[in-house]
Design an enzyme around this catalytic site. Structure first.
Site, PDB file in Angstrom:
ATOM      1  N   SER A  28      59.390  27.702 -32.516  1.00 29.62           N
ATOM      2  CA  SER A  28      58.936  28.724 -31.565  1.00 29.62           C
ATOM      3  C   SER A  28      57.737  29.500 -32.098  1.00 29.62           C
ATOM      4  O   SER A  28      56.976  30.071 -31.317  1.00 29.62           O
ATOM      5  CB  SER A  28      60.079  29.684 -31.225  1.00 29.62           C
ATOM      6  OG  SER A  28      60.442  30.442 -32.362  1.00 29.62           O
ATOM      7  N   GLU A  99      63.725  35.551 -37.727  1.00 32.30           N
ATOM      8  CA  GLU A  99      64.180  34.278 -38.303  1.00 32.30           C
ATOM      9  C   GLU A  99      65.455  34.453 -39.137  1.00 32.30           C
ATOM     10  O   GLU A  99      65.744  33.621 -40.004  1.00 32.30           O
ATOM     11  CB  GLU A  99      63.060  33.686 -39.176  1.00 32.30           C
ATOM     12  CG  GLU A  99      61.743  33.466 -38.448  1.00 32.30           C
ATOM     13  CD  GLU A  99      61.831  32.484 -37.291  1.00 32.30           C
ATOM     14  OE1 GLU A  99      62.593  31.508 -37.384  1.00 32.30           O
ATOM     15  OE2 GLU A  99      61.153  32.706 -36.270  1.00 32.30           O
TER      16      GLU A  99
HETATM   17  C1  SIN Z   1      59.262  28.176 -36.852  1.00 33.22           C
HETATM   18  O1  SIN Z   1      58.929  28.166 -35.669  1.00 33.22           O
HETATM   19  O2  SIN Z   1      58.416  27.950 -37.761  1.00 33.22           O
HETATM   20  C2  SIN Z   1      60.662  28.472 -37.288  1.00 33.22           C
HETATM   21  C3  SIN Z   1      61.717  28.174 -36.297  1.00 33.22           C
HETATM   22  C4  SIN Z   1      61.656  28.956 -35.022  1.00 33.22           C
HETATM   23  O3  SIN Z   1      61.503  30.191 -35.071  1.00 33.22           O
HETATM   24  O4  SIN Z   1      61.734  28.367 -33.945  1.00 33.22           O
END
Ligand code: SIN
Length: 189
Positions: A28, A99
């Protein structure tokens, strides 16, 4: 390891002495930059592949019914394209919270996609030892799981479909994500 990683990330990797930090996003974080950044550039990391093997208790699911979101899994010879952001260290208060569901900050080097060269930076990875980890499943099973999940950030299907669109825009052909997308579109149709 607990699935709430805020304290672990802040204790083992203080960043306040740095002027800026590069962060690599592969899920994301590619399409939802809800934080200030100094620059944003497409980048690639080596030796990792994107997998929908992490449970989401806080964004795309709930503790009772976790959704499925992306993490990175080590794979010799693999590459993973994403988006890198240069941010000031204070931005990690927000990022660590966002996160927090099992992701640890890992130091890694990434290569630029738009020019020669590379930089040392951080990436959030949720490993198999975190309590929210779900692990491997077939594309059909993952799509079925995503189709029935939702959380405070919205439907789990939105996460997958926005990521698939963002990867196409980057020119990244991710077979794992696109196979789940194809199954998900059949279920949603
Ligand atoms: C990212 O996007 O790098 C980590 C995972 C996420 O937040 O979807």
């Amino acid at each position: 390891m607990s699935h709430n990683t805020i304290a672990i990330n802040q204790q083992r990797q203080p960043l306040d002495h740095l002027e800026s930090v590069w962060l690599f996003g592969y899920g994301s974080l590619i399409y939802k930059a809800d934080f200030p950044y100094l620059q944003r550039r497409p980048a690639r990391i080596q030796g990792w592949q994107r997998r929908f093997w992490q449970g989401s208790h806080d964004h795309r699911g709930t503790p009772q019914a976790p959704g499925r979101v992306a993490t990175l899994v080590e794979a010799a010879g693999a590459t993973c394209d994403g988006m890198a952001y240069e941010v000031t260290p204070d931005v990690f208060a927000h990022l660590d919270h966002r996160e927090k569901n099992g992701y640890l900050r890992i130091a890694t080097r990434f290569d630029w996609l738009d020019q020669e060269g590379s930089v040392e930076g951080l990436v959030y990875i949720a490993g198999p030892d975190n309590e929210a980890y779900l692990g491997a499943a077939t594309a059909t099973e993952i799509a079925q799981h995503i189709a029935r999940s939702q959380g405070p950030s919205g439907p789990n299907s939105e996460y997958l479909l926005k990521l698939a669109d963002a990867l196409r825009e980057l020119g990244e052909h991710d077979e794992h994500v696109f196979a789940i997308e194809a199954e998900l579109r059949k279920i949603l149709a």
